[in-house]
Design a protein around this motif. Structure first.
Motif, PDB file in Angstrom:
ATOM      1  N   ILE A 195      -4.466 -16.479  -5.437  1.00  0.00           N
ATOM      2  CA  ILE A 195      -3.803 -16.698  -4.154  1.00  0.00           C
ATOM      3  C   ILE A 195      -3.974 -15.480  -3.251  1.00  0.00           C
ATOM      4  N   GLY A 196      -3.988 -14.292  -3.856  1.00  0.00           N
ATOM      5  CA  GLY A 196      -4.223 -13.086  -3.064  1.00  0.00           C
ATOM      6  C   GLY A 196      -5.589 -13.045  -2.424  1.00  0.00           C
ATOM      7  N   ARG A 197      -6.551 -13.808  -2.948  1.00  0.00           N
ATOM      8  CA  ARG A 197      -7.902 -13.838  -2.398  1.00  0.00           C
ATOM      9  C   ARG A 197      -8.107 -14.989  -1.419  1.00  0.00           C
ATOM     10  N   MET A 198      -7.091 -15.815  -1.212  1.00  0.00           N
ATOM     11  CA  MET A 198      -7.236 -16.946  -0.299  1.00  0.00           C
ATOM     12  C   MET A 198      -7.261 -16.479   1.158  1.00  0.00           C
ATOM     13  N   ARG A 199      -7.747 -17.346   2.018  1.00  0.00           N
ATOM     14  CA  ARG A 199      -7.878 -17.019   3.436  1.00  0.00           C
ATOM     15  C   ARG A 199      -6.532 -16.581   4.018  1.00  0.00           C
ATOM     16  N   GLY A 200      -6.548 -15.473   4.746  1.00  0.00           N
ATOM     17  CA  GLY A 200      -5.342 -14.968   5.395  1.00  0.00           C
ATOM     18  C   GLY A 200      -4.468 -14.108   4.520  1.00  0.00           C
ATOM     19  N   ASN A 201      -4.857 -13.932   3.238  1.00  0.00           N
ATOM     20  CA  ASN A 201      -4.026 -13.201   2.284  1.00  0.00           C
ATOM     21  C   ASN A 201      -4.682 -11.909   1.827  1.00  0.00           C
ATOM     22  N   VAL A 202      -3.842 -10.989   1.372  1.00  0.00           N
ATOM     23  CA  VAL A 202      -4.300  -9.739   0.767  1.00  0.00           C
ATOM     24  C   VAL A 202      -3.606  -9.599  -0.585  1.00  0.00           C
ATOM     25  N   ARG A 203      -4.391  -9.395  -1.630  1.00  0.00           N
ATOM     26  CA  ARG A 203      -3.817  -9.157  -2.956  1.00  0.00           C
ATOM     27  C   ARG A 203      -3.321  -7.726  -3.014  1.00  0.00           C
ATOM     28  N   ASN A 204      -2.032  -7.551  -3.246  1.00  0.00           N
ATOM     29  CA  ASN A 204      -1.490  -6.212  -3.387  1.00  0.00           C
ATOM     30  C   ASN A 204      -1.966  -5.633  -4.713  1.00  0.00           C
ATOM     31  N   PRO A 205      -2.729  -4.539  -4.702  1.00  0.00           N
ATOM     32  CA  PRO A 205      -3.278  -4.024  -5.959  1.00  0.00           C
ATOM     33  C   PRO A 205      -2.188  -3.543  -6.900  1.00  0.00           C
ATOM     34  N   GLU A 206      -2.466  -3.666  -8.210  1.00  0.00           N
ATOM     35  CA  GLU A 206      -1.511  -3.194  -9.211  1.00  0.00           C
ATOM     36  C   GLU A 206      -1.327  -1.688  -9.062  1.00  0.00           C
ATOM     37  N   PRO A 207      -0.086  -1.200  -8.988  1.00  0.00           N
ATOM     38  CA  PRO A 207       0.134   0.245  -8.825  1.00  0.00           C
ATOM     39  C   PRO A 207      -0.158   1.001 -10.111  1.00  0.00           C
ATOM     40  N   ARG A 208      -0.377   2.299  -9.960  1.00  0.00           N
ATOM     41  CA  ARG A 208      -0.525   3.139 -11.134  1.00  0.00           C
ATOM     42  C   ARG A 208       0.790   3.176 -11.898  1.00  0.00           C
ATOM     43  N   ALA A 209       0.699   3.384 -13.197  1.00  0.00           N
ATOM     44  CA  ALA A 209       1.894   3.320 -14.042  1.00  0.00           C
ATOM     45  C   ALA A 209       2.934   4.361 -13.652  1.00  0.00           C
ATOM     46  N   ASP A 210       2.474   5.505 -13.111  1.00  0.00           N
ATOM     47  CA  ASP A 210       3.425   6.573 -12.834  1.00  0.00           C
ATOM     48  C   ASP A 210       4.216   6.371 -11.551  1.00  0.00           C
ATOM     49  N   ASN A 211       3.836   5.385 -10.736  1.00  0.00           N
ATOM     50  CA  ASN A 211       4.607   5.150  -9.506  1.00  0.00           C
ATOM     51  C   ASN A 211       4.781   3.664  -9.226  1.00  0.00           C
ATOM     52  N   ALA A 212       4.936   2.882 -10.288  1.00  0.00           N
ATOM     53  CA  ALA A 212       4.939   1.429 -10.166  1.00  0.00           C
ATOM     54  C   ALA A 212       6.027   0.912  -9.228  1.00  0.00           C
ATOM     55  N   GLU A 213       7.181   1.573  -9.183  1.00  0.00           N
ATOM     56  CA  GLU A 213       8.285   1.065  -8.370  1.00  0.00           C
ATOM     57  C   GLU A 213       8.639   2.002  -7.217  1.00  0.00           C
ATOM     58  N   ILE A 214       7.794   3.006  -6.965  1.00  0.00           N
ATOM     59  CA  ILE A 214       8.053   3.956  -5.889  1.00  0.00           C
ATOM     60  C   ILE A 214       7.157   3.641  -4.706  1.00  0.00           C
ATOM     61  N   LEU A 215       7.751   3.411  -3.540  1.00  0.00           N
ATOM     62  CA  LEU A 215       6.966   3.086  -2.360  1.00  0.00           C
ATOM     63  C   LEU A 215       6.208   4.318  -1.874  1.00  0.00           C
ATOM     64  N   ASP A 216       4.911   4.160  -1.731  1.00  0.00           N
ATOM     65  CA  ASP A 216       4.041   5.220  -1.220  1.00  0.00           C
ATOM     66  C   ASP A 216       3.054   4.546  -0.277  1.00  0.00           C
ATOM     67  N   PHE A 217       3.127   4.847   1.024  1.00  0.00           N
ATOM     68  CA  PHE A 217       2.320   4.129   2.007  1.00  0.00           C
ATOM     69  C   PHE A 217       0.830   4.236   1.728  1.00  0.00           C
ATOM     70  N   ALA A 218       0.389   5.317   1.094  1.00  0.00           N
ATOM     71  CA  ALA A 218      -1.035   5.494   0.840  1.00  0.00           C
ATOM     72  C   ALA A 218      -1.477   4.836  -0.468  1.00  0.00           C
ATOM     73  N   PHE A 219      -0.653   4.935  -1.522  1.00  0.00           N
ATOM     74  CA  PHE A 219      -1.093   4.508  -2.850  1.00  0.00           C
ATOM     75  C   PHE A 219      -0.334   3.310  -3.412  1.00  0.00           C
ATOM     76  N   ASN A 220       0.854   3.055  -2.945  1.00  0.00           N
ATOM     77  CA  ASN A 220       1.639   1.925  -3.452  1.00  0.00           C
ATOM     78  C   ASN A 220       2.541   1.405  -2.331  1.00  0.00           C
ATOM     79  N   PRO A 221       1.921   0.803  -1.305  1.00  0.00           N
ATOM     80  CA  PRO A 221       2.681   0.477  -0.091  1.00  0.00           C
ATOM     81  C   PRO A 221       3.627  -0.714  -0.218  1.00  0.00           C
ATOM     82  N   PHE A 222       3.429  -1.578  -1.219  1.00  0.00           N
ATOM     83  CA  PHE A 222       4.243  -2.800  -1.304  1.00  0.00           C
ATOM     84  C   PHE A 222       4.734  -3.054  -2.734  1.00  0.00           C
ATOM     85  N   PRO A 223       5.493  -2.138  -3.341  1.00  0.00           N
ATOM     86  CA  PRO A 223       5.966  -2.352  -4.718  1.00  0.00           C
ATOM     87  C   PRO A 223       6.852  -3.592  -4.804  1.00  0.00           C
ATOM     88  N   GLY A 224       6.540  -4.449  -5.764  1.00  0.00           N
ATOM     89  CA  GLY A 224       7.296  -5.685  -5.944  1.00  0.00           C
ATOM     90  C   GLY A 224       6.628  -6.898  -5.342  1.00  0.00           C
TER      91      GLY A 224
END
Length: 391
Positions: A195-224
């Motif tokens: 679904i992340g690859r469908m037209r109009g969509n962006v797949r949010n990449p899996e975050p690194r384990a060390d910041n999985a739930e921490i919002l970081d605009f450069a490396f983890n902009p959309f946790p959850g």
């Protein structure tokens, strides 16, 4: 200079994202059906060209938006292409095969701007998971967790109540059940990626384990969030989506944690719409975590089934679009691997027969002993510690 996504205010937090993520937003906005195809004619021409058919669609299709064809259900697409093929003079014997193939292809083109890339990706994932499907007696006797052993009492019930006393049928049902459990675990990951690859969509990449739930605009902009939709027109909103297979996938504590992540996203991206989806289902009744999620984040929109597919795919035929890529990938994977429950069952049953004969007992008794007997030190907490005997 990196191209910039459209329809965001100048001071929007989107401007803090990485250039790579911004380019994904641009790609998603440009892949939308109405942008990629100005009319139904251009859409049909692409589908016909993909299957190497030298047929011209009716000129009147130029007056209709691409969605007039692309969002039809499979049966209606087959009628449309059958008429197109008939008008081109193809004999009836060839029309059915071509109309079915064209209809399937049309739904893939509707769903993805690069359908073959997605199809190859899904097929490879399915082929990989086939390696984990049951192939021997050991595969159904013990799971990945050493404590997950074949339940001889359920096997007895299966044999007597469901398989008319036939041991081979009971083993076949057990193999099928085990395989389906493995495939069920695969489906959730496939849904998020596809679904992340469908037209109009962006797949949010899996975050690194060390910041999985921490919002970081450069490396983890959309946790959850699993899938992100940039706005598609002036006045549209950024949309952030969590995706689960079914309403029962999350318990209340898991739902609360995800809702807390979505609350964090609401504060980071003012005006964004937040969604939690369960793809398979036709009612929110019985949703185990919805109440707790809404208490944590009241702005969260919880959807199921058709409502979810409509917003995630932009089409009323969204559920069909998803099944089309799976159907194609599963068929290709089956052809490549040759996996067969019947063949696996035959080999597994033969193992049970040989073991029972060697032990001088019945098949079921052999399973009972295999599932309950082990090294004595591993059966009692007084002698078992972390895989080692107490001294």
């Amino acid at each position: 200079m990196t191209a910039q996504p459209e329809f965001f205010p100048p001071r929007h937090p989107m401007n803090r994202l990485s250039d790579e993520m911004k380019m994904e937003f641009v790609r998603a906005q440009q892949s939308v059906l109405s942008v990629a195809f100005p009319d139904s004619l251009s859409f049909c021409e692409t589908v016909l060209a993909d299957l190497k058919l030298s047929i011209s669609p009716q000129a009147a299709m130029r007056d209709k938006p691409a969605s007039a064809v692309a969002d039809l259900e499979l049966a209606d697409l087959e009628d449309l292409f059958d008429e197109m093929l008939r008008s081109a003079g193809l004999p009836e014997s060839a029309r059915q095969m071509h109309s079915e193939n064209l209809s399937r292809r049309a739904q893939l083109v509707r769903a993805f701007d690069c359908p073959d890339t997605v199809l190859d990706w899904v097929t490879n994932k399915v082929v990989q998971i086939v390696d984990d499907l049951p192939k021997s007696a050991t595969d159904i006797e013990v799971g990945r967790n050493p404590g997950d052993v074949l339940d001889p009492y359920l096997l007895a019930a299966n044999q007597a109540l469901l398989c008319e006393g036939d041991f081979k049928q009971a083993i076949s049902a057990t193999v099928t059940h085990k395989a389906l459990m493995i495939l069920e675990g695969l489906m959730g990951h496939l849904h998020e990626e596809v679904i992340g690859r469908m037209r109009g969509n962006v797949r949010n990449p899996e975050p690194r384990a060390d910041n999985a739930e921490i919002l970081d605009f450069a490396f983890n902009p959309f946790p959850g969030a699993d899938v992100v939709q940039p706005p598609l027109f002036e006045g549209d909103f950024l949309k952030l989506h969590q995706i689960k297979s079914k309403t029962g996938t999350l318990n209340s504590s898991g739902g609360k944690r995800l809702a807390e992540q979505m609350r964090q996203l609401r504060m980071a991206y003012p005006g964004a719409e937040l969604y939690s989806h369960s793809l398979v289902g036709n009612t929110l009744r019985g949703h185990r975590s919805m109440g707790g999620m809404l208490r944590v984040e009241p702005s969260l929109i919880v959807q199921v089934g058709q409502a979810s597919f409509r917003i995630l795919t932009g089409s009323d035929s969204g559920a069909e679009l998803l099944v089309r890529v799976y159907q194609a990938a599963f068929e290709l994977a089956a052809e490549q691997t040759g996996y067969s429950v019947e063949n696996m069952t035959r080999a597994i049953v033969q193992t049970f027969i040989e073991r029972a004969e060697a032990e001088g007992e019945g098949y079921l008794e052999s399973v009972v002993h295999q599932s309950t007997r082990g090294e004595e030190a591993n059966l009692d907490s007084r002698t078992y510690v972390g895989g080692r005997r107490r001294r």
